[in-house]
Write a protein that holds these residues in place. Structure first.
Motif, PDB file in Angstrom:
ATOM      1  N   PHE A  24       0.832  -1.204   0.000  1.00 36.08           N
ATOM      2  CA  PHE A  24       0.000   0.000   0.000  1.00 36.08           C
ATOM      3  C   PHE A  24       0.868   1.256   0.000  1.00 36.08           C
ATOM      4  O   PHE A  24       0.533   2.254  -0.662  1.00 36.08           O
ATOM      5  N   ILE A  25       1.988   1.234   0.720  1.00 34.11           N
ATOM      6  CA  ILE A  25       2.915   2.369   0.707  1.00 34.11           C
ATOM      7  C   ILE A  25       3.481   2.582  -0.701  1.00 34.11           C
ATOM      8  O   ILE A  25       3.570   3.713  -1.193  1.00 34.11           O
ATOM      9  N   THR A  26       3.825   1.467  -1.354  1.00 33.22           N
ATOM     10  CA  THR A  26       4.366   1.553  -2.712  1.00 33.22           C
ATOM     11  C   THR A  26       3.339   2.108  -3.686  1.00 33.22           C
ATOM     12  O   THR A  26       3.653   2.962  -4.529  1.00 33.22           O
ATOM     13  N   MET A  27       2.098   1.648  -3.547  1.00 35.54           N
ATOM     14  CA  MET A  27       1.050   2.123  -4.453  1.00 35.54           C
ATOM     15  C   MET A  27       0.749   3.602  -4.217  1.00 35.54           C
ATOM     16  O   MET A  27       0.488   4.351  -5.158  1.00 35.54           O
ATOM     17  N   LYS A  28       0.806   4.030  -2.966  1.00 32.98           N
ATOM     18  CA  LYS A  28       0.591   5.452  -2.685  1.00 32.98           C
ATOM     19  C   LYS A  28       1.708   6.316  -3.271  1.00 32.98           C
ATOM     20  O   LYS A  28       1.488   7.458  -3.675  1.00 32.98           O
ATOM     21  N   LYS A  29       2.900   5.752  -3.330  1.00 30.58           N
ATOM     22  CA  LYS A  29       4.046   6.519  -3.816  1.00 30.58           C
ATOM     23  C   LYS A  29       4.006   6.686  -5.335  1.00 30.58           C
ATOM     24  O   LYS A  29       4.387   7.733  -5.867  1.00 30.58           O
ATOM     25  N   PHE A  30       3.507   5.652  -6.044  1.00 27.25           N
ATOM     26  CA  PHE A  30       3.577   5.681  -7.504  1.00 27.25           C
ATOM     27  C   PHE A  30       2.225   5.864  -8.186  1.00 27.25           C
ATOM     28  O   PHE A  30       2.179   6.078  -9.393  1.00 27.25           O
TER      29      PHE A  30
END
Length: 411
Positions: free
Chosen positions: A399-405
């Motif tokens: 979820f952190i990765t998806m929020k970043k990209f």
């Protein structure tokens, strides 16, 4: 004049009077049932739950839960509307069984790590049965087939997750927990800083912390034991004599409308109060061969937990402002969800071939409470806790990765 308080007073007085008269009239039955409840608590519940309660208290005191809270916040907040520390409660509750989840949620509320609304959400979806009870006691002990535990466990845990997502809107106008954020640091460094800050703020020396953890855990275990013994006696009296007929006859008529056997009425009454004996009643119904409906009802009762567990939860959360009423109604919803999931999954899962050998040996035995059971129970429950935590950590990282990209998740 409000009649409800008077009605409850009269009801509680009559139940207490009924118990006293029954104990005087049937002293041997009262002694045997109390001894049976004591044996279940001492042989099974005490050795399997106490280590996890002590370690949980220590992890909160050392700041480990705060560390997990920072890492799990990106996932737990949007999906369950609870802080990241709720991930620890969720993992312990799903793996160790009731009432570990509510106990830890209460501990977080006492330390103001969750708000009242967040605590109520946590208490509701983290109170589940443990896999040892589902596979060993229910599937093997009463249905004599370990593979059936897959249906009950899947429904129980999937229902808890769905419940957690649904009740994220519970008391949604209430304020959420806020933490001090160090935006200039990475999430891992923020987690370590939160752990260090929590340990320093606790201020208790190691000996005091360990003593408090043991004392609090023993108090909780004695509360659990008292309720197990009390409801073991109550179930004995409620299923004998005229009182049982008064309850079962109208319920049997109601079940007949759904083409369910009248013998099931006693299992329903027992299941409302206590799970284990109701599973035994359903499993022993040899004249009723509809296994799909049997498992559906069994899954619902396991999710419900029984008034015995409800009383334990009410006693545990009584030291805080967390309310019992939401727990009662949301556990009814959990029972409905678990029953519906079992009914729907019956045919699809039956098409898959489950071999009993694929289930760990320990889960194919009935809990008997000896030393071997205790030695195997602790690593088994600990393993499931770590697996759930790892899944939550992976979900949080994704979820952190998806929020970043992704702009969609970022908004």
């Amino acid at each position: 004049m409000r009649l409800k308080p008077y009605f409850l007073t009269i009801l509680f007085a009559l139940v207490t009077l009924f118990m006293v008269v029954s104990m005087i009239r049937y002293p041997q039955a009262a002694f045997d049932s109390a001894l049976r409840g004591l044996k279940i608590w001492w042989d099974v519940l005490f050795p399997s739950l106490l280590p996890f309660l002590v370690l949980s208290e220590l992890m909160i005191g050392f700041g480990v839960v705060h560390f997990m809270g920072v890492l799990l916040e990106p996932f737990m907040r949007p999906f369950f509307n609870v802080p990241g520390t709720g991930g620890f409660v969720m993992a312990m509750g799903l793996s160790s069984g009731y009432p570990v989840g509510p106990k830890l949620a209460t501990k977080l509320r006492e330390q103001k790590l969750v708000t009242r609304a967040e605590g109520e959400r946590l208490v509701c979806f983290s109170s589940t049965s443990d896999p040892l009870f589902i596979f060993g006691a229910v599937a093997v002990g009463f249905f004599h087939d370990a593979t059936l535990g897959i249906f009950i466990a899947s429904a129980n845990y999937l229902g808890a997750i769905i419940l957690g997502i649904l009740i994220r809107f519970h008391d949604r106008k209430a304020p959420a927990t806020t933490y001090k954020r160090d935006k200039d640091l990475s999430i891992l460094l923020r987690a370590f800083r939160a752990m260090h800050r929590a340990r320093v703020q606790d201020k208790r020396p190691l000996g005091k912390l360990m003593g408090d953890a043991v004392l609090s855990s023993f108090q909780t275990m004695f509360v659990i034991g008292g309720f197990v013994i009390l409801f073991s006696v109550m179930m004995t009296f409620f299923t004998m004599g005229v009182f049982a007929d008064v309850l079962t006859v109208p319920l049997a008529l109601f079940l007949s409308f759904f083409q369910l056997p009248a013998e099931l009425s006693q299992a329903f009454i027992i299941g409302f109060f206590e799970v284990t004996q109701s599973m035994k009643s359903i499993g022993e119904m040899t004249g009723w061969t509809d296994l799909q409906m049997k498992l559906t009802i069994a899954s619902a009762f396991v999710a419900w937990g029984g008034i015995s567990v409800h009383a334990q939860v009410a006693s545990i959360i009584g030291s805080t402002d967390i309310r019992y009423k939401p727990y009662f109604f949301y556990k009814l919803l959990h029972a409905f969800l678990a029953g519906a999931i079992t009914f729907v999954l019956w045919k699809p899962l039956n098409k898959l071939v489950f071999h009993e050998e694929t289930i760990p040996t320990f889960l194919r035995t009935v809990p008997n409470g000896n030393l071997e059971y205790t030695i195997q129970a602790i690593p088994t429950l600990g393993f499931y806790t770590l697996i759930i935590l790892c899944i939550l950590f992976v979900c949080s990282a994704l979820f952190i990765t998806m929020k970043k990209f992704s702009p969609f998740f970022r908004g």
